[in-house]
Design a protein around this motif. Structure first.
Motif, PDB file in Angstrom:
ATOM      1  N   LEU A 151     134.259  16.254 108.870  1.00  0.00           N
ATOM      2  CA  LEU A 151     134.299  15.307 109.979  1.00  0.00           C
ATOM      3  C   LEU A 151     134.448  16.096 111.271  1.00  0.00           C
ATOM      4  CD1 LEU A 151     136.623  12.684 108.275  1.00  0.00           C
ATOM      5  CD2 LEU A 151     134.152  12.480 108.637  1.00  0.00           C
ATOM      6  N   GLY A 152     133.437  16.934 111.539  1.00  0.00           N
ATOM      7  CA  GLY A 152     133.522  17.894 112.624  1.00  0.00           C
ATOM      8  C   GLY A 152     134.150  19.178 112.117  1.00  0.00           C
ATOM      9  N   ARG A 153     134.486  20.068 113.034  1.00  0.00           N
ATOM     10  CA  ARG A 153     135.040  21.358 112.656  1.00  0.00           C
ATOM     11  C   ARG A 153     136.555  21.324 112.453  1.00  0.00           C
ATOM     12  NH1 ARG A 153     132.768  23.709 109.881  1.00  0.00           N
ATOM     13  NH2 ARG A 153     131.817  21.702 109.565  1.00  0.00           N
ATOM     14  N   ARG A 154     137.210  20.234 112.844  1.00  0.00           N
ATOM     15  CA  ARG A 154     138.668  20.220 112.799  1.00  0.00           C
ATOM     16  C   ARG A 154     139.248  19.194 111.832  1.00  0.00           C
ATOM     17  NH1 ARG A 154     137.279  21.151 118.092  1.00  0.00           N
ATOM     18  NH2 ARG A 154     137.312  18.931 118.628  1.00  0.00           N
ATOM     19  N   ALA A 155     138.405  18.518 111.103  1.00  0.00           N
ATOM     20  CA  ALA A 155     138.898  17.520 110.153  1.00  0.00           C
ATOM     21  C   ALA A 155     137.881  17.329 109.037  1.00  0.00           C
ATOM     22  CB  ALA A 155     139.187  16.188 110.852  1.00  0.00           C
ATOM     23  N   ALA A 156     138.371  16.823 107.917  1.00  0.00           N
ATOM     24  CA  ALA A 156     137.514  16.501 106.773  1.00  0.00           C
ATOM     25  C   ALA A 156     138.293  15.556 105.875  1.00  0.00           C
ATOM     26  CB  ALA A 156     137.097  17.754 106.008  1.00  0.00           C
ATOM     27  N   VAL A 157     137.613  14.955 104.930  1.00  0.00           N
ATOM     28  CA  VAL A 157     138.253  14.148 103.893  1.00  0.00           C
ATOM     29  C   VAL A 157     137.796  14.670 102.539  1.00  0.00           C
ATOM     30  CG1 VAL A 157     138.235  11.900 102.739  1.00  0.00           C
ATOM     31  CG2 VAL A 157     138.682  12.029 105.184  1.00  0.00           C
ATOM     32  N   PHE A 158     138.755  15.021 101.710  1.00  0.00           N
ATOM     33  CA  PHE A 158     138.433  15.352 100.316  1.00  0.00           C
ATOM     34  C   PHE A 158     138.823  14.148  99.473  1.00  0.00           C
ATOM     35  CE2 PHE A 158     138.762  16.886  96.067  1.00  0.00           C
ATOM     36  CZ  PHE A 158     137.784  17.864  95.960  1.00  0.00           C
ATOM     37  N   GLN A 159     137.810  13.472  98.951  1.00  0.00           N
ATOM     38  CA  GLN A 159     138.013  12.298  98.107  1.00  0.00           C
ATOM     39  C   GLN A 159     138.143  12.758  96.656  1.00  0.00           C
ATOM     40  OE1 GLN A 159     138.032   8.536  98.417  1.00  0.00           O
ATOM     41  NE2 GLN A 159     138.910   9.244  96.486  1.00  0.00           N
ATOM     42  N   PHE A 160     139.317  12.627  96.077  1.00  0.00           N
ATOM     43  CA  PHE A 160     139.515  13.035  94.693  1.00  0.00           C
ATOM     44  C   PHE A 160     138.864  12.035  93.748  1.00  0.00           C
ATOM     45  CE2 PHE A 160     142.914  15.188  96.938  1.00  0.00           C
ATOM     46  CZ  PHE A 160     142.857  16.463  96.384  1.00  0.00           C
ATOM     47  N   ALA A 161     138.467  12.530  92.571  1.00  0.00           N
ATOM     48  CA  ALA A 161     137.783  11.690  91.591  1.00  0.00           C
ATOM     49  C   ALA A 161     138.166  12.098  90.186  1.00  0.00           C
ATOM     50  CB  ALA A 161     136.264  11.810  91.759  1.00  0.00           C
ATOM     51  N   ARG A 162     137.912  11.200  89.262  1.00  0.00           N
ATOM     52  CA  ARG A 162     138.060  11.553  87.853  1.00  0.00           C
ATOM     53  C   ARG A 162     136.899  12.467  87.443  1.00  0.00           C
ATOM     54  NH1 ARG A 162     139.276   5.978  87.978  1.00  0.00           N
ATOM     55  NH2 ARG A 162     141.489   5.575  87.532  1.00  0.00           N
ATOM     56  N   ARG A 163     137.034  13.061  86.298  1.00  0.00           N
ATOM     57  CA  ARG A 163     135.992  13.980  85.847  1.00  0.00           C
ATOM     58  C   ARG A 163     134.640  13.297  85.678  1.00  0.00           C
ATOM     59  NH1 ARG A 163     138.886  17.941  81.340  1.00  0.00           N
ATOM     60  NH2 ARG A 163     140.410  18.900  82.784  1.00  0.00           N
ATOM     61  N   ASN A 164     134.644  11.988  85.446  1.00  0.00           N
ATOM     62  CA  ASN A 164     133.379  11.262  85.299  1.00  0.00           C
ATOM     63  C   ASN A 164     132.800  10.859  86.641  1.00  0.00           C
ATOM     64  OD1 ASN A 164     135.044   9.195  86.079  1.00  0.00           O
ATOM     65  ND2 ASN A 164     134.561   7.847  84.360  1.00  0.00           N
ATOM     66  N   ASP A 165     133.353  11.382  87.741  1.00  0.00           N
ATOM     67  CA  ASP A 165     132.843  11.184  89.100  1.00  0.00           C
ATOM     68  C   ASP A 165     133.208   9.823  89.682  1.00  0.00           C
ATOM     69  OD1 ASP A 165     131.644  12.381  91.289  1.00  0.00           O
ATOM     70  OD2 ASP A 165     129.660  11.577  90.852  1.00  0.00           O
ATOM     71  N   ALA A 166     134.224   9.167  89.149  1.00  0.00           N
ATOM     72  CA  ALA A 166     134.706   7.908  89.707  1.00  0.00           C
ATOM     73  C   ALA A 166     135.819   8.206  90.709  1.00  0.00           C
ATOM     74  CB  ALA A 166     135.227   6.992  88.601  1.00  0.00           C
ATOM     75  N   ALA A 167     135.625   7.791  91.951  1.00  0.00           N
ATOM     76  CA  ALA A 167     136.610   8.062  92.999  1.00  0.00           C
ATOM     77  C   ALA A 167     137.936   7.362  92.695  1.00  0.00           C
ATOM     78  CB  ALA A 167     136.071   7.610  94.347  1.00  0.00           C
ATOM     79  N   VAL A 168     139.041   8.028  93.029  1.00  0.00           N
ATOM     80  CA  VAL A 168     140.377   7.457  92.858  1.00  0.00           C
ATOM     81  C   VAL A 168     140.982   7.213  94.245  1.00  0.00           C
ATOM     82  CG1 VAL A 168     140.690   8.569  90.631  1.00  0.00           C
ATOM     83  CG2 VAL A 168     141.439   9.746  92.696  1.00  0.00           C
ATOM     84  N   ARG A 169     142.180   6.670  94.289  1.00  0.00           N
ATOM     85  CA  ARG A 169     142.770   6.257  95.560  1.00  0.00           C
ATOM     86  C   ARG A 169     143.266   7.432  96.405  1.00  0.00           C
ATOM     87  NH1 ARG A 169     148.425   5.190  95.491  1.00  0.00           N
ATOM     88  NH2 ARG A 169     148.038   3.334  96.768  1.00  0.00           N
ATOM     89  N   PHE A 170     143.352   8.621  95.844  1.00  0.00           N
ATOM     90  CA  PHE A 170     143.935   9.749  96.556  1.00  0.00           C
ATOM     91  C   PHE A 170     142.878  10.535  97.332  1.00  0.00           C
ATOM     92  CE2 PHE A 170     146.565   9.053  92.757  1.00  0.00           C
ATOM     93  CZ  PHE A 170     147.753   8.693  93.389  1.00  0.00           C
ATOM     94  N   HIS A 171     143.234  10.950  98.530  1.00  0.00           N
ATOM     95  CA  HIS A 171     142.363  11.819  99.319  1.00  0.00           C
ATOM     96  C   HIS A 171     143.225  12.723 100.188  1.00  0.00           C
ATOM     97  CE1 HIS A 171     143.158   8.620 102.303  1.00  0.00           C
ATOM     98  NE2 HIS A 171     143.007   9.586 103.198  1.00  0.00           N
TER      99      HIS A 171
END
Length: 399
Positions: free
Chosen positions: A320-340
Motif C-alpha cells: 500500500l505504497g512504500r510505507r504500508a502493506a497488508v499481509f492477509q493470513f490464510a489457511r493452507r488451502n488458500d482460504a483467508a482468515v480474520r488475521f492480518h
C-alpha cells in the motif's frame, strides 16, 4: 535412460527458474531455458516500476544456475511427436523432457476501447510502456486503475503516494480475496492516500476512451491515464501445439504435473491445471510448483514414480505504497482468515517476502534440491475424491 538427458524449460519466470535450477542436481541432465528476454522479471515489483520506485528486473546470473543454458527467444510451437520446440527465430530445440512454465499475463479485455486506450501492466514491457505516459501527464491529471485485485490495489497506492489523483474502479468488491477485516484495513490506507475507491455493480467499466472511462449506470470519469489490471490470461502455446488445455488455456495435467497427453511434458506455475483444479496464479504457488515439476522429471529419469503435487499457502501480501502493506493470513488451502498484519510492519514483511523470493531462486541455483519439503494442503485430496465420485453422475454415463 543412459547418457545425457536434455530437458527444455519454456519460460524464465518464478516457476521456470526454480525448475531449471532444481534439474541441475543431476550432472547427466542438460538444461536449456527458453525465455523471450535476457533478464529475470520480478513480477511482484511491476507496480513499483509503474510508480517509479524499482526497475523490477534481476540479472539471470544472480538467480540461474551456471549449468543452465539460457536461450533468449520465444517458443512458437511444441512438436510433441518429434520432441522439438520451434522458435520465433526459425530454429528448433530437441528435448527428452519438456517443462511448460510459460506463466500468465493480462487477459484480452473485451470492453470497448480498453485495448486501444488502457494500459495493461502484467508484463515488463507493458509496465515500461506506461511509465513515460505517466511522466508526460501533469501531476494533477486524473488516473484510473481498473481492477481491485492485488495488482490494482498496489498500483493505485503506489501512484497515489507520489501525489497522483487516483480512482480505483473495482468492478465489484475491493480485494475479493481478503477477509472483511483485511479489506477494511486496505480501504483505510487507500483513503489516507487519497485514492477514490468505486465498488459495487455500478463500478463496472463499460467503455474506455482516450480521456475518460464509462461505468455501468452511465457515469463517466475523466481519465488522462487508464491502467488495466483486471483479469489474467495465459499464452496459447499449449493449445496451438495440440495439447489439452482448460478453458483458460492452462495445460491439463495429472497430480504429478504431467500432461494428460504426453508423459514427456510437465507443467509448472500459472500455466498448469493439475486435475482441472489449478492453484491460485501467483509467485507463491509458482515457487512451489517449479521445483516439483523438476522432481517429476528427475523421478522419471531415475525410473521412479513421481510424487503428487503438494502446495500450501500462507496468505496474500499487498503493498500500500512504500510505507504500508497488508499481509492477509490464510489457511493452507488458500482460504483467508480474520488475521492480518498491516501498516509499517506489513510493509517490512512484504519487502522481506520480495527479497526472499530472489534469495530462494539464488539458493536453488547454488544448492539444487536442498529444499525437499513442501507445505501441503490437506483438503485437496478430499476435493479430488469428491469430484471423482460425482463425475459419473454429473456426466450421465460411466467414467
Amino acid at each position: 535412460m543412459t547418457g545425457n538427458t536434455d530437458v527444455v524449460v519454456i519460460g524464465g519466470g518464478y516457476a521456470g527458474v526454480m525448475a531449471a535450477n532444481r534439474l541441475t542436481q543431476r550432472t547427466d541432465v542438460r538444461v536449456t531455458l527458453i525465455n523471450p528476454r535476457p533478464t529475470f522479471v520480478e513480477r511482484v515489483r511491476l507496480h513499483q516500476l509503474v510508480g517509479g520506485s524499482d526497475d523490477a528486473v534481476v540479472d539471470y546470473t544472480d538467480v540461474l544456475a551456471g549449468r543452465v543454458r539460457l536461450v533468449v527467444d520465444t517458443a512458437t510451437r511444441i512438436d510433441a511427436a518429434e520432441r522439438r520446440v520451434r522458435l520465433a527465430t526459425g530454429g528448433t530445440l530437441g528435448y527428452d523432457y519438456l517443462i511448460y512454465a510459460v506463466g500468465s499475463g493480462s487477459a484480452d479485455p473485451d470492453v470497448p476501447g480498453a485495448a486501444e486506450f488502457a494500459y495493461p501492466i502484467a508484463s515488463l514491457e507493458d509496465a515500461r510502456r506506461v511509465r513515460p505516459v505517466l511522466d508526460a501527464a501533469p501531476d494533477s491529471a486524473p488516473v484510473t486503475v481498473v481492477g481491485a485485485g492485488p495488482s490494482g490495489i498496489e498500483t493505485a497506492a503506489e501512484l497515489a503516494e507520489t501525489g497522483r489523483a487516483v480512482t480505483l474502479v473495482c468492478g465489484g468488491v475491493l480485494g475479493p480475496y481478503l477477509h472483511p477485516r483485511g479489506r477494511r484495513a486496505v480501504a483505510r490506507r487507500l483513503a489516507k492516500l487519497g485514492v477514490t475507491v468505486l465498488e459495487g455493480p455500478d463500478a463496472t467499466v463499460t467503455a474506455v476512451a482516450r480521456d475518460a472511462v464509462r461505468l455501468g449506470g452511465g457515469r463517466e470519469l475523466p481519465s488522462t491515464v487508464t491502467i488495466w489490471t483486471a483479469g489474467f490470461g495465459v499464452p496459447d502455446l499449449a493449445g496451438r501445439s495440440g495439447l489439452s488445455t482448460d478453458a483458460l488455456g492452462r495445460l491439463r495435467t495429472d497430480e504429478t504435473l504431467t500432461s494428460v497427453d504426453d508423459a514427456r511434458i510437465v507443467a509448472a506455475g500459472d500455466s498448469a491445471a493439475p486435475s482441472d483444479l489449478p492453484f491460485r496464479m501467483g509467485c507463491q504457488s509458482a515457487m512451489q510448483l517449479g521445483p516439483q515439476a523438476a522432481e517429476t522429471v528427475l523421478s522419471r529419469i531415475a525410473g521412479r514414480q513421481p510424487a503428487p503435487v503438494a502446495v500450501g499457502f500462507a496468505g496474500q501480501c499487498i503493498s500500500l505504497g512504500r510505507r504500508a502493506a497488508v499481509f492477509q493470513f490464510a489457511r493452507r488451502n488458500d482460504a483467508a482468515v480474520r488475521f492480518h498484519l498491516g501498516g509499517r510492519p506489513g510493509a517490512r514483511l512484504k519487502e522481506l517476502v520480495c527479497r526472499s523470493i530472489v534469495w530462494q531462486l539464488s539458493y536453488e541455483a547454488r544448492k539444487p534440491g536442498a529444499r525437499a519439503w513442501w507445505i501441503s494442503d490437506g483438503t485437496r485430496q478430499h476435493l479430488l475424491r469428491a469430484r471423482r465420485s460425482e463425475a459419473p453422475t454429473s456426466a450421465g454415463q460411466p467414467a
